[in-house]
Design a protein around this motif. Sequence first.
Motif: not given
Lengths: 288, 326, 239
Positions: B243-271
């Motif tokens: 439930l923490s803010i750092p987790l929220s930021i982390q989730l966004a980070l994965y998406a942003i690093v991978g590419g937040a405007r694509t369907w596969w970006g969050p997976l790429a970032g998390a991987a």
Amino acid sequence: MALLQALVNGVLVGGVYALVSVGLTLVFGVMEIVNFAQGEFLMLGMYIAYLGFVGFHLDPLVSALLAFGLLFGLGMAIEAGLVRPVLKGSQLGHIFLTVGLSVALQNGALALFGGDFRAVQTPYQVSALALGPVRLSVPYLLAFGWAGAVSAALHLFLTRTGFGRAMRAVAANSTAATLCGVNVARVRMVAFALGCGLAGLAGAVILPYAYVFPTVGFQYIVIMFTVVVLGGLGNVNGAIAAALLVGVVQSVSTLFFPTVLENLLVFTLFVLVLSIRPAGLLGRAHAL
Amino acid sequence: MRSEGPGLGGAGALAAGVLAILGLPLLGLSDYAMRVATLTALYAVAATGWTLIGGFANQVSLGQATMFGIGGYVSTLLFARWGVTPWLGGAAGAALAALVAIALGGVAFRLRGHYFALITLALAEMVRIVVEYDQPLTGGAQGLSVPLVRNSLVLLQFARARDYYEIAALLLLAALALSRAIAGWPLGYELRAVYDDEIAAALAGVNVRRAKMRAFVAGAILTALAGTVYAQFTGFIDPDSVLSIPLSIQLALYAIVGGARTWWGPLAGAALLVPLGELMTSSEAGAGAGITKVLYGLILVAMVIVEPDGLAALLNRRRRGARAQA
Amino acid sequence: MLQLTRVSKHFGGLAVLREVSFTIERGEIVGLIGPNGAGKSTLFNLICGLARPNTGAISFAGRRIDGLPAHRVCALGLAKTSQLVRIFPGMSVTDNALVGALLRTRNIRQARSIAMAALERLGLGHAAYLSASDLGLVDRMRLELARALCTEPALLLVDELLAGLGPAEVNVTLELLRRLHSQGLTLAIIEHNLGALMRLCGRVLALDAGRLIAEGSPEAVSRDPRVVESYLGGAAGDA
């Protein structure tokens, strides 16, 4: 009687919220970005005052000036090096630049200082003035005094100096200000630096009564947002009034609710205001 | 910046990707590696939930962890107190997350600009405060353990990490399929229009609030489901982990690093980042606590300055360059 | 078809529109003139639902529309193009127009063919697969028109289409508007290029300081002493 005491405490704490929130709202007014790292600048100010105390026996209320200066400089560097490149981009960049900074600073402090709660021992730490039935805690009073003095200075700066007026002009309408020959880039830089400096100063002045630890900024940041939104994003006077209000709400609520819930009431107020009066209780419309 | 296509190659590449995700356990990886893979998949699902609203429509949620936590807490409470299977508990958690999203969106989507970020942040704090306060029900700050019963698909409990992985992988494929489908639906076009210019979108007849709301609710459901599986997988949740803010930021980070405007970006970032994070945390000495997160912060800063559209945009640019040369 | 009754709008203490009333009939081309700051764009924003009037009523096709959000107004058949050309720079030219067509069909393939037809109609067919950000100013303006047409409007509000165009481009654009009109579209146009308005409009409304000060044929309005004065005053203020 407890109520009166709570009111007084609330106003004293609110004065410090005002100091931090004014910086936040100024930056929003001028640059249209919300500085999510503002809490971390407060944290840095606390550590600077802490180190000043431990290393040089400087009273935190004196190191406050040092904290202001150092964070002002840091703010200028951050604005020029990091914020400026993303200003033209999307909202995602605006938000995550300062969010990223906040994460890096918070954890940098953790790596540097460890997670311990630290405090300083000043001679006036536990003293209080009795004013009739009400006790005024000296550290709170001193912090409030600092906050009041700085707010007054800021007010003079914004209304009486050319540069301050230019800053208000940019906040009102940056295109028009550019047309009138205002150097918008410099105004932005100073506004951002001022925001950081004020947060650092606030951090130093609260050190006599507050613990410092790496995530301390987080305790303040949501409160600061509440204040800034209640006052109307970008509205300096609104932020000051809202800060006092939030301080009082928080303080009075501890009379009726467990202390852990004091912020719940503040945040509920935040959500309520956003749903009923999005321009802020005291604010001008900025969004729609 | 580019318009959405299927993204990574054609149907063949897609099928290969599906097989690779499902077939990962066949590589005979260690239990630890499968645990990391499971975490990666779950965070990728949660980040996909964030990206539907944050990436597709540029409505930045700073409280996506709230949805994750709702998924985890609802299913775990139902299971621990009344023995309800997490399959049902997960559905209940998703339903509650959807309701919360509707209520929150109802307030926030009447406003433009930064209000959505601020209000999601405030709500996240409110939920955390309540959960920490109501200790008799939620376990408070000490957290909540999932009662270990037995190896059972019905109760979503397994002895081996690879079994959890298969569940997580299926959820991941469903999330990716939904995200990819939305990009091609009218909703996807509307969200991209909203991303570029909300006023122009409204003038073109787009019901901006409805589009945002649909994306936010769909994302909340995905993230909540990931939270349920996460709770079953780790066997323990507390406000810090779900439930923490750092987790929220982390989730966004994965998406942003991978590419937040694509369907596969969050997976790429998390991987990329989840295994890296695990590696660093396990090798980190006590004194160096926080270095991983410093790095996260710096990556985030660097990413939004250099390429706010993430690795996806870098790839696109290279592909374009190659095409221009050919 | 469009009726405004004593519409007023103020921002804070500043009155931008004061009791403006007029009607537009189906099949007209109506011009709206006035110096900078007269309230023209605000008026259009009130009509299309981007803002709501403080007092007064706006009806379109027999329905009250003041207070409706922009997308609902658009769905009723009233579209607007903006003064600052507003396209979706991150989307392809076709997808820009397609977004407008989604108001009429939720089938992407159908929406795409509506979009292509609109692009062809405006001479943008060749650019269909470009990114909208690659278009020049004239083509962006056409694209915004195409997107508006995809929403199948009966009345189109056009806010300063000609600003920044050369004389040849102005002529082409005027021809385009005339053709759209002949195909059944009712038009209301804000324009600073008075010469162009005279050639296009059957009727002109003049605003000054938030008030409607003249209304009638282009010739009559352009000779109206109050209009002349407002423009001279405005020009003096601008210079």
